[in-house]
Design a protein around this motif. Structure first.
Motif, PDB file in Angstrom:
ATOM      1  N   VAL A 111      15.545  38.093 -35.131  1.00 17.16           N
ATOM      2  CA  VAL A 111      14.855  39.210 -35.291  1.00 17.16           C
ATOM      3  C   VAL A 111      14.022  39.849 -35.411  1.00 17.16           C
ATOM      4  O   VAL A 111      13.319  40.714 -34.522  1.00 17.16           O
ATOM      5  CB  VAL A 111      15.410  39.372 -37.187  1.00 17.16           C
ATOM      6  N   LYS A 112      12.246  38.658 -36.001  1.00 19.33           N
ATOM      7  CA  LYS A 112      11.080  38.927 -35.188  1.00 19.33           C
ATOM      8  C   LYS A 112      11.149  38.925 -33.802  1.00 19.33           C
ATOM      9  O   LYS A 112      10.341  39.359 -33.410  1.00 19.33           O
ATOM     10  CB  LYS A 112      10.286  37.805 -36.330  1.00 19.33           C
ATOM     11  N   SER A 113      11.580  38.239 -33.067  1.00 22.22           N
ATOM     12  CA  SER A 113      10.841  38.050 -31.699  1.00 22.22           C
ATOM     13  C   SER A 113      11.204  39.366 -31.129  1.00 22.22           C
ATOM     14  O   SER A 113      10.376  40.158 -30.289  1.00 22.22           O
ATOM     15  CB  SER A 113      11.603  37.211 -31.306  1.00 22.22           C
ATOM     16  N   ALA A 114      12.739  39.880 -31.814  1.00 22.19           N
ATOM     17  CA  ALA A 114      13.439  40.833 -30.903  1.00 22.19           C
ATOM     18  C   ALA A 114      12.193  42.179 -31.234  1.00 22.19           C
ATOM     19  O   ALA A 114      11.600  43.143 -29.870  1.00 22.19           O
ATOM     20  CB  ALA A 114      14.365  41.247 -31.106  1.00 22.19           C
ATOM     21  N   VAL A 115      11.750  42.376 -32.280  1.00 19.68           N
ATOM     22  CA  VAL A 115      10.644  43.716 -32.602  1.00 19.68           C
ATOM     23  C   VAL A 115       9.503  43.153 -32.051  1.00 19.68           C
ATOM     24  O   VAL A 115       8.756  43.973 -31.635  1.00 19.68           O
ATOM     25  CB  VAL A 115      10.006  43.677 -34.701  1.00 19.68           C
ATOM     26  N   GLU A 116       8.437  41.882 -31.792  1.00 19.62           N
ATOM     27  CA  GLU A 116       7.378  41.842 -30.730  1.00 19.62           C
ATOM     28  C   GLU A 116       7.880  42.176 -30.226  1.00 19.62           C
ATOM     29  O   GLU A 116       7.062  42.426 -29.289  1.00 19.62           O
ATOM     30  CB  GLU A 116       7.438  40.256 -31.604  1.00 19.62           C
ATOM     31  N   THR A 117       9.044  41.418 -29.516  1.00 18.05           N
ATOM     32  CA  THR A 117       9.467  42.354 -27.573  1.00 18.05           C
ATOM     33  C   THR A 117       9.578  43.316 -27.712  1.00 18.05           C
ATOM     34  O   THR A 117       8.963  43.935 -26.337  1.00 18.05           O
ATOM     35  CB  THR A 117      11.028  41.696 -27.127  1.00 18.05           C
ATOM     36  N   GLY A 118       9.203  44.979 -28.911  1.00 17.68           N
ATOM     37  CA  GLY A 118       9.767  46.059 -28.156  1.00 17.68           C
ATOM     38  C   GLY A 118      10.587  46.984 -29.097  1.00 17.68           C
ATOM     39  O   GLY A 118      10.781  48.159 -28.194  1.00 17.68           O
ATOM     40  N   ALA A 119      11.589  45.975 -30.013  1.00 19.34           N
ATOM     41  CA  ALA A 119      12.563  46.975 -30.455  1.00 19.34           C
ATOM     42  C   ALA A 119      12.084  47.660 -31.278  1.00 19.34           C
ATOM     43  O   ALA A 119      11.239  47.899 -32.256  1.00 19.34           O
ATOM     44  CB  ALA A 119      13.104  45.371 -31.048  1.00 19.34           C
ATOM     45  N   ALA A 120      13.085  49.248 -31.382  1.00 18.24           N
ATOM     46  CA  ALA A 120      12.299  50.422 -32.636  1.00 18.24           C
ATOM     47  C   ALA A 120      13.203  49.789 -34.075  1.00 18.24           C
ATOM     48  O   ALA A 120      12.004  49.762 -34.686  1.00 18.24           O
ATOM     49  CB  ALA A 120      12.618  51.011 -31.993  1.00 18.24           C
ATOM     50  N   LEU A 121      14.069  48.249 -33.887  1.00 19.31           N
ATOM     51  CA  LEU A 121      14.419  48.233 -35.203  1.00 19.31           C
ATOM     52  C   LEU A 121      15.212  46.892 -34.895  1.00 19.31           C
ATOM     53  O   LEU A 121      15.548  46.634 -33.822  1.00 19.31           O
ATOM     54  CB  LEU A 121      15.460  48.358 -36.130  1.00 19.31           C
ATOM     55  N   SER A 122      14.910  46.139 -35.600  1.00 18.91           N
ATOM     56  CA  SER A 122      15.690  44.530 -35.487  1.00 18.91           C
ATOM     57  C   SER A 122      15.876  44.071 -37.104  1.00 18.91           C
ATOM     58  O   SER A 122      15.176  44.150 -37.786  1.00 18.91           O
ATOM     59  CB  SER A 122      14.817  43.228 -34.613  1.00 18.91           C
ATOM     60  N   GLY A 123      17.359  43.582 -37.135  1.00 16.35           N
ATOM     61  CA  GLY A 123      17.854  43.357 -38.254  1.00 16.35           C
ATOM     62  C   GLY A 123      18.961  42.700 -38.282  1.00 16.35           C
ATOM     63  O   GLY A 123      19.350  42.320 -36.853  1.00 16.35           O
ATOM     64  N   THR A 124      19.473  42.131 -39.597  1.00 15.87           N
ATOM     65  CA  THR A 124      20.783  41.430 -39.454  1.00 15.87           C
ATOM     66  C   THR A 124      22.389  42.189 -40.409  1.00 15.87           C
ATOM     67  O   THR A 124      22.377  43.548 -40.545  1.00 15.87           O
ATOM     68  CB  THR A 124      21.073  39.902 -40.654  1.00 15.87           C
ATOM     69  N   LEU A 125      23.396  41.889 -39.360  1.00 15.85           N
ATOM     70  CA  LEU A 125      24.537  42.791 -39.807  1.00 15.85           C
ATOM     71  C   LEU A 125      25.324  41.500 -40.586  1.00 15.85           C
ATOM     72  O   LEU A 125      25.425  41.056 -39.712  1.00 15.85           O
ATOM     73  CB  LEU A 125      25.286  43.406 -38.933  1.00 15.85           C
TER      74      LEU A 125
END
Lengths: 117, 502
Positions: B132-146
């Motif tokens: 989750v964290k790495s996705a946001v650091e790479t540039g995602a607008a939102l990153s979370g669990t489902l």
């Protein structure tokens, strides 16, 4: 066909009695009991719908419907806390993986015949 | 602005042949060009200037010729991004926010037993947290669990349609056991929902989207493309997917060609869950039709314009009359209150007669206490042995209530009920002996023994002499199962502590 309804209605008093008994325990605060109550209410509602749509003679149908209504009231009267949470997660229930209300609900599954309408 | 170059094309019959278009094309932004031309070409010149994104600053008419001073307009950058709705992200959840203008959101499946996570979700498995964290650091607008295939997906839909910049969803992680939530999200993107608001083609158990408008679901499907990486847990692969999504030129990623297409060309939708259905997991299929009908009727009712309020004009004298009347009523009420208070102080309070209690209709259930006593022992304070006894005793109220209910049925004359009762009595007797010889505190021993005695007393009211099996006789036709045995088996729900010796 009425045998199906009669048999189903033999299970619910046993389930409901057990659930009511457990509502005096910590299960009153538990999502397990809350879920079991919902399942019973829905099961009875479905049974009522099926019965109304069946070709069972009027008088017999009325008697069965009255029984369902009475059981539905019983189910509704099971006392629960407003905010239920799993009592295992809360650390109050340490009986293992089992659950009394869900176990009570499973009594209904012992009725296997007639298989379905 | 540079000094204008001058082009004299007098005598030319056509601007194109004179190469004016190319001159205008080559003109740098902000620079000017003077062109001297014959008056009949005026209209053509104006058209060509407009086509080439220039403008005529001056047009000097010298009779036999015209001189146009032409400016190349500064090139305008097309705005491809928009602002999300004001309250974005509209739904709370277990996610991190990154750059709102990023075209990609990452959904990581939270494969953990449902309901085991505490509300603050502080125990997310570290590998999922990392993803989750790495996705946001790479540039995602939102990153979370489902985790859930209904409420969870509804929240995602709300947060995506609130931000038109999000054009991709990267779906990754190991799918949730039992729920098949990732598959539900895939199916939603591919197939949408049916009339009963169920995700078409989903293998999830309860993929019902009942708390959000249909329009938001349709919009979600149009707005985003799903990049299905279900099962993938490698942050580098997810990072590459995120990176590919925000490239200006199409970049290959696995079977996809990805690039940022800019914001979805419609206004953002501010959408929240209406929580009409708080527990979609408990909905049965047969209920859906009525439920959906109810939801749609409610929506229609909301859509119907309310009747206009009629403004009633009241003349000033009437207002004065009403005010005076109200004042009189207030004074009278005040006097009545004084009289009542005076009487109450003068007289001793008489006991209030209780209304006769109407006995409730007797029901089939055996256990019905008016004032339920919630047993809330502090289990943390119990020793292992005390916990064993405490747990065992918790089962019996339900067992005895169930057996009492059986006693009111054909089981009363049967075989299994007395057998179950005798078995329960024996178990209670054994438990009693174990408590008596155990090394638990006297206070606990007293409490436990008192409970056992009350259970034994209840058991004594039940039949203990076996009769004929009601199945053999032909009265019980429920199948192989037995309700009395089922009630007695509630004891088997207890598995911890497994025995006294531990």
């Amino acid at each position: 066909m009425s045998n199906y309804f009669t048999n189903q209605l033999r299970g619910y008093p046993v389930v409901l009695s057990a659930l009511q008994a457990y509502s005096k325990d910590i299960c009153r605060n538990c999502i397990g009991l809350e879920g079991a109550q919902t399942k019973v209410e829905k099961g009875l509602k479905k049974l009522c719908m099926d019965l109304k749509g069946s070709s069972i003679p009027g008088e017999e149908k009325e008697a069965l419907l009255a029984q369902i209504n009475s059981l539905s009231r019983e189910a509704e009267a099971i006392e629960l806390s407003e905010d239920c949470e799993c009592q295992k997660t809360a650390g109050n229930c340490k009986i293992g993986t089992g659950c009394f209300p869900l176990g009570a609900l499973d009594i209904q599954k012992l009725i296997t015949e007639p298989a379905a309408l | 602005m540079n000094t204008a170059e001058v082009l004299n094309i007098r005598g030319s019959c056509c601007l194109e042949t004179a190469g004016i278009r190319q001159h205008l094309k080559d003109l740098m932004s902000g620079n000017t060009l003077k062109i001297v031309f014959d008056p009949p070409l005026r209209q053509d010149m104006e058209n060509l200037v407009a086509e080439e994104k220039c403008e005529i600053l001056h047009l000097d008419d010298e009779g036999k010729s015209l001189t146009a001073t032409i400016l190349k307009k500064a090139s305008t950058i097309e705005m491809l991004k928009v602002s999300p709705v004001a309250d974005y992200p509209t739904e709370e959840g277990c996610f991190l926010c990154g750059n709102h203008y990023s075209p990609v959101a990452v959904v990581v499946m939270l494969n953990a037993p449902y309901g085991t996570m505490p509300p603050e979700v502080k125990s997310i498995p570290p590998e999922i947290d990392k993803l989750v964290k790495s996705a946001v650091e790479t540039g995602a607008a939102l990153s979370g669990t489902l985790q859930t295939e209904n409420i969870g997906i509804e929240k995602i839909v709300c947060n995506i349609v609130g931000n038109p910049n999000i054009r991709y969803i990267v779906l990754c992680g190991v799918d949730v056991e039992g729920h098949h939530t990732g598959d539900a999200l895939r199916a939603l993107a591919e197939n949408g929902i049916n009339q009963q608001r169920t995700i078409i083609g989903s293998t999830a158990v309860t993929p019902y989207l009942l708390n959000i408008p249909k329009e938001s679901i349709e919009r979600f499907r149009k707005q985003v493309t799903l990049i299905n990486l279900l099962g993938e847990m490698n942050p580098e692969v997810i990072g590459k997917a995120v990176w590919s999504c925000y490239q200006e030129k199409p970049a290959p990623f696995l079977n996809y060609m990805l690039s940022d297409p800019g914001a979805y060309p419609e206004q953002p939708m501010s959408c929240r869950l209406n929580w009409r259905v708080k527990k979609p997991e408990s909905i049965e299929e047969w209920e859906l039709e009525d439920l959906v009908k109810g939801i749609e009727e409610e929506q229609k009712a909301v859509a119907v314009p309310q009747e206009k309020e009629v403004a009633v004009r009241v003349s000033e004298p009437k207002v004065a009359a009403i005010a005076s009347h109200l004042l009189r009523i207030t004074e009278e009420l005040s006097q009545i209150a004084k009289i009542i208070v005076g009487e109450a102080e003068a007289k001793p309070i008489a006991p209030v007669k209780e209304a006769p209690v109407v006995e409730e209709e007797k029901t089939v259930c055996a256990v019905k206490e008016e004032a339920p006593a919630v047993v809330a022992p502090a289990v943390a304070e119990l020793t292992e042995k005390e916990l064993y006894f405490h747990n065992q005793l918790r089962a019996y109220p339900g067992i005895l209530a169930g057996l009492s209910a059986c006693d009111k049925d054909i089981c009363h004359n049967g075989l299994s009920l007395p057998v179950a009762v005798n078995s329960i009595v024996k178990k209670l007797g054994k438990l009693k002996k174990d408590i008596e010889v155990s090394s638990i505190s006297e206070q606990r021993r007293g409490e436990f023994l008192a409970r056992i005695d009350s259970f034994l007393e209840a058991a004594q009211r039940l039949p203990t002499d076996p009769g004929p099996c009601q199945k053999t006789v032909g009265n019980c036709t429920i199948g192989k199962g037995c309700l009395a045995t089922g009630a007695a088996n509630l004891l088997k729900q207890i598995t911890e502590p497994s025995s006294l010796t531990q």
